[in-house]
Design a protein around this motif. Sequence first.
Motif, PDB file in Angstrom:
ATOM      1  N   ALA A 150      32.284  48.614  55.232  1.00 26.83           N
ATOM      2  CA  ALA A 150      31.477  48.199  56.392  1.00 26.83           C
ATOM      3  C   ALA A 150      32.165  48.574  57.701  1.00 26.83           C
ATOM      4  CB  ALA A 150      31.232  46.688  56.330  1.00 26.83           C
ATOM      5  N   HIS A 151      33.489  48.479  57.717  1.00 28.65           N
ATOM      6  CA  HIS A 151      34.229  48.802  58.946  1.00 28.65           C
ATOM      7  C   HIS A 151      34.641  50.267  59.003  1.00 28.65           C
ATOM      8  CE1 HIS A 151      34.911  44.317  58.905  1.00 28.65           C
ATOM      9  NE2 HIS A 151      34.401  44.535  60.086  1.00 28.65           N
ATOM     10  N   ASN A 152      34.247  51.014  57.980  1.00 36.76           N
ATOM     11  CA  ASN A 152      34.503  52.458  57.971  1.00 36.76           C
ATOM     12  C   ASN A 152      35.977  52.797  58.204  1.00 36.76           C
ATOM     13  OD1 ASN A 152      33.553  54.983  57.597  1.00 36.76           O
ATOM     14  ND2 ASN A 152      32.905  55.308  59.727  1.00 36.76           N
ATOM     15  N   THR A 153      36.859  52.076  57.515  1.00 38.31           N
ATOM     16  CA  THR A 153      38.296  52.237  57.755  1.00 38.31           C
ATOM     17  C   THR A 153      38.894  53.436  57.014  1.00 38.31           C
ATOM     18  OG1 THR A 153      38.855  50.857  55.852  1.00 38.31           O
ATOM     19  CG2 THR A 153      38.596  49.729  57.983  1.00 38.31           C
ATOM     20  N   GLY A 154      38.216  53.904  55.980  1.00 37.95           N
ATOM     21  CA  GLY A 154      38.783  54.990  55.178  1.00 37.95           C
ATOM     22  C   GLY A 154      39.833  54.512  54.184  1.00 37.95           C
ATOM     23  N   LYS A 155      40.062  53.186  54.143  1.00 38.11           N
ATOM     24  CA  LYS A 155      41.067  52.662  53.200  1.00 38.11           C
ATOM     25  C   LYS A 155      40.485  52.572  51.797  1.00 38.11           C
ATOM     26  CE  LYS A 155      43.004  49.618  56.685  1.00 38.11           C
ATOM     27  NZ  LYS A 155      43.250  48.213  57.044  1.00 38.11           N
ATOM     28  N   VAL A 156      41.368  52.753  50.826  1.00 37.55           N
ATOM     29  CA  VAL A 156      40.994  52.541  49.429  1.00 37.55           C
ATOM     30  C   VAL A 156      41.578  51.195  49.001  1.00 37.55           C
ATOM     31  CG1 VAL A 156      41.420  53.351  47.068  1.00 37.55           C
ATOM     32  CG2 VAL A 156      40.816  54.987  48.864  1.00 37.55           C
ATOM     33  N   VAL A 157      40.801  50.455  48.215  1.00 37.26           N
ATOM     34  CA  VAL A 157      41.291  49.199  47.642  1.00 37.26           C
ATOM     35  C   VAL A 157      41.661  49.463  46.190  1.00 37.26           C
ATOM     36  CG1 VAL A 157      40.680  46.829  47.037  1.00 37.26           C
ATOM     37  CG2 VAL A 157      39.863  47.811  49.192  1.00 37.26           C
ATOM     38  N   LEU A 158      42.847  49.030  45.795  1.00 36.82           N
ATOM     39  CA  LEU A 158      43.273  49.190  44.399  1.00 36.82           C
ATOM     40  C   LEU A 158      43.374  47.808  43.766  1.00 36.82           C
ATOM     41  CD1 LEU A 158      45.126  51.394  46.228  1.00 36.82           C
ATOM     42  CD2 LEU A 158      45.744  52.061  43.938  1.00 36.82           C
ATOM     43  N   VAL A 159      42.895  47.675  42.549  1.00 30.29           N
ATOM     44  CA  VAL A 159      43.057  46.397  41.856  1.00 30.29           C
ATOM     45  C   VAL A 159      43.625  46.672  40.463  1.00 30.29           C
ATOM     46  CG1 VAL A 159      40.619  46.285  41.105  1.00 30.29           C
ATOM     47  CG2 VAL A 159      41.993  44.204  41.202  1.00 30.29           C
ATOM     48  N   PHE A 160      44.677  45.931  40.121  1.00 32.70           N
ATOM     49  CA  PHE A 160      45.364  46.123  38.844  1.00 32.70           C
ATOM     50  C   PHE A 160      44.894  45.085  37.828  1.00 32.70           C
ATOM     51  CE2 PHE A 160      48.065  48.401  41.728  1.00 32.70           C
ATOM     52  CZ  PHE A 160      48.582  49.451  40.974  1.00 32.70           C
ATOM     53  N   THR A 161      44.501  45.585  36.666  1.00 31.58           N
ATOM     54  CA  THR A 161      44.068  44.700  35.580  1.00 31.58           C
ATOM     55  C   THR A 161      44.793  45.106  34.292  1.00 31.58           C
ATOM     56  OG1 THR A 161      42.279  46.174  34.919  1.00 31.58           O
ATOM     57  CG2 THR A 161      41.749  44.574  36.610  1.00 31.58           C
ATOM     58  N   GLY A 162      44.598  44.295  33.249  1.00 25.64           N
ATOM     59  CA  GLY A 162      45.227  44.608  31.966  1.00 25.64           C
ATOM     60  C   GLY A 162      44.192  44.649  30.856  1.00 25.64           C
ATOM     61  N   ASP A 163      44.627  45.028  29.666  1.00 23.11           N
ATOM     62  CA  ASP A 163      43.704  45.077  28.527  1.00 23.11           C
ATOM     63  C   ASP A 163      43.073  43.705  28.270  1.00 23.11           C
ATOM     64  OD1 ASP A 163      46.701  45.258  27.867  1.00 23.11           O
ATOM     65  OD2 ASP A 163      45.935  44.113  26.172  1.00 23.11           O
ATOM     66  N   GLY A 164      43.877  42.642  28.455  1.00 26.40           N
ATOM     67  CA  GLY A 164      43.342  41.296  28.243  1.00 26.40           C
ATOM     68  C   GLY A 164      42.256  40.946  29.247  1.00 26.40           C
ATOM     69  N   GLU A 197      44.065  45.627  19.493  1.00 27.78           N
ATOM     70  CA  GLU A 197      43.074  45.845  18.419  1.00 27.78           C
ATOM     71  C   GLU A 197      42.338  44.552  18.073  1.00 27.78           C
ATOM     72  OE1 GLU A 197      46.383  48.415  18.539  1.00 27.78           O
ATOM     73  OE2 GLU A 197      46.484  46.341  17.872  1.00 27.78           O
ATOM     74  N   LYS A 198      42.989  43.415  18.329  1.00 26.74           N
ATOM     75  CA  LYS A 198      42.353  42.139  17.985  1.00 26.74           C
ATOM     76  C   LYS A 198      41.624  41.523  19.171  1.00 26.74           C
ATOM     77  CE  LYS A 198      44.982  40.837  14.008  1.00 26.74           C
ATOM     78  NZ  LYS A 198      46.003  40.009  13.403  1.00 26.74           N
ATOM     79  N   GLY A 199      41.781  42.128  20.345  1.00 25.22           N
ATOM     80  CA  GLY A 199      41.171  41.523  21.534  1.00 25.22           C
ATOM     81  C   GLY A 199      40.086  42.354  22.183  1.00 25.22           C
ATOM     82  N   VAL A 200      40.093  43.662  21.926  1.00 23.34           N
ATOM     83  CA  VAL A 200      39.154  44.541  22.644  1.00 23.34           C
ATOM     84  C   VAL A 200      38.353  45.359  21.637  1.00 23.34           C
ATOM     85  CG1 VAL A 200      38.959  46.430  24.313  1.00 23.34           C
ATOM     86  CG2 VAL A 200      40.742  44.698  24.610  1.00 23.34           C
ATOM     87  N   ALA A 201      37.028  45.171  21.639  1.00 31.05           N
ATOM     88  CA  ALA A 201      36.151  45.952  20.763  1.00 31.05           C
ATOM     89  C   ALA A 201      35.683  47.207  21.490  1.00 31.05           C
ATOM     90  CB  ALA A 201      34.934  45.114  20.365  1.00 31.05           C
ATOM     91  N   GLY A 202      35.461  48.261  20.729  1.00 30.63           N
ATOM     92  CA  GLY A 202      34.843  49.459  21.307  1.00 30.63           C
ATOM     93  C   GLY A 202      35.756  50.208  22.260  1.00 30.63           C
ATOM     94  N   SER A 203      35.106  50.999  23.128  1.00 34.56           N
ATOM     95  CA  SER A 203      35.845  51.906  24.008  1.00 34.56           C
ATOM     96  C   SER A 203      36.094  51.279  25.379  1.00 34.56           C
ATOM     97  CB  SER A 203      35.015  53.189  24.174  1.00 34.56           C
ATOM     98  OG  SER A 203      35.306  53.811  25.394  1.00 34.56           O
ATOM     99  N   MET A 204      37.327  51.427  25.861  1.00 28.02           N
ATOM    100  CA  MET A 204      37.626  50.934  27.215  1.00 28.02           C
ATOM    101  C   MET A 204      36.884  51.771  28.249  1.00 28.02           C
ATOM    102  SD  MET A 204      41.652  49.994  27.123  1.00 28.02           S
ATOM    103  CE  MET A 204      42.243  48.825  25.904  1.00 28.02           C
ATOM    104  N   ALA A 205      36.950  53.089  28.076  1.00 24.60           N
ATOM    105  CA  ALA A 205      36.324  53.980  29.062  1.00 24.60           C
ATOM    106  C   ALA A 205      34.823  53.716  29.169  1.00 24.60           C
ATOM    107  CB  ALA A 205      36.582  55.437  28.680  1.00 24.60           C
ATOM    108  N   ALA A 206      34.188  53.451  28.026  1.00 25.94           N
ATOM    109  CA  ALA A 206      32.728  53.237  28.033  1.00 25.94           C
ATOM    110  C   ALA A 206      32.337  52.036  28.881  1.00 25.94           C
ATOM    111  CB  ALA A 206      32.224  53.064  26.602  1.00 25.94           C
ATOM    112  N   ARG A 207      33.259  51.083  29.026  1.00 24.57           N
ATOM    113  CA  ARG A 207      32.958  49.901  29.848  1.00 24.57           C
ATOM    114  C   ARG A 207      32.736  50.315  31.305  1.00 24.57           C
ATOM    115  NH1 ARG A 207      35.510  47.879  25.457  1.00 24.57           N
ATOM    116  NH2 ARG A 207      35.511  45.645  25.077  1.00 24.57           N
TER     117      ARG A 207
END
Length: 305
Positions: free
Chosen positions: A132-146, A183-193
């Motif tokens: 909205a403020h047209n800053t040109g900044k990128v926001v990064l957010v770190f997550t895990g498999d869980g 393998e016990k926590g995530v079904a299917g493809s991560m990329a497909a999500r």
Amino acid sequence: MGYNIPVMEDNLTLYRSMLLIRRFEERLLVEFSTGKLVGTTHTYIGQEADATGIFSVTDAEDVVFSNHRCHGHFLAYGGDAYLLAAELMGRKTGLVGGRGGSQHIHWRNFYTNGIQGGIVPVATGMALAEKAHNTGKVVLVFTGDGTLGEGVLYESLNIAALWKLPILVVLENNRYAQTTPVEKGVAGSMAARFEAFGIPVWERDTTDVLEIRSTAREAISAVRSGAGPASMILHTYRFSAHSKGDDPRTPKELARIRRFDPLTVHGMRLTDPECTKAESEIKAIIDEAFSRADADPFPSLGVIH
Ligand SMILES: Cc1ncc(C[n+]2csc(CCOP(=O)(O)OP(=O)(O)O)c2C)c(N)n1
Ligand SMILES: [Mg+2]
């Protein structure tokens, strides 16, 4: 801006960044046994190439949201080891006055939160503000498999894609969520999500900082070009326990994954004297950070100053 943000362009600087994270956190684990630290900690040992590669190609003003495993992200971002040590020791001089501890820190455009997935909608909102403020900044957010098990992630991806928000979702798959193997926590493809929302994916199975750096450069420039959100899926290894002692892995498995040590992988590109010098310089930084922090006062029970 008066801040000391390192420029990581050469092999030695990248190595030093990873070494700082490694030795800082090894020291943390030692300091825990002395009773000087407050709360708990989740170390980034083994994953150092991810943060170092990514922050070697971000802009200093980009906005970062990290999680419970945040020290490595913070140090690679350019954060100060002494301010972090003081925070972890609950001192008034710490990053947030000694009140945030290991998981809730803030410095410049760097924010962390220990609630799994909870930071993703906050990061999405920040990306909306930057757009909205047209800053040109990128926001990064770190997550895990869980974090893939948290529904709020998908609500955020939907909005980010619909509104073409400048956000990069980094998924560090260290193959465990606390003690649950992926393998016990995530079904299917991560990329497909991500692809289900039309979000492009840069996926790598590597602990080579140079490979992560070049992948991050592509993903970040896609976001900065205004194309909307992107994601990076980085398959990596966590060498230490989830926090301090909870680790279901066998010594054999731990020995096997050590072969992927990012310091060894990248250290091959340096000379022995370069590595030795880096060790002694990093040791001096860490010794100073912890001894200085240890001499600092605790906060009062009143208002944070
Ligand atoms: C909403 C929520 N549920 C549970 C926890 C406890 N918890 C902290 S870290 C973690 C596992 C996270 O796994 P992952 O996303 O793979 O990240 P990693 O710890 O492997 O870096 C859990 C369950 C939490 N912090 N927040
Ligand atoms: Mg994990």
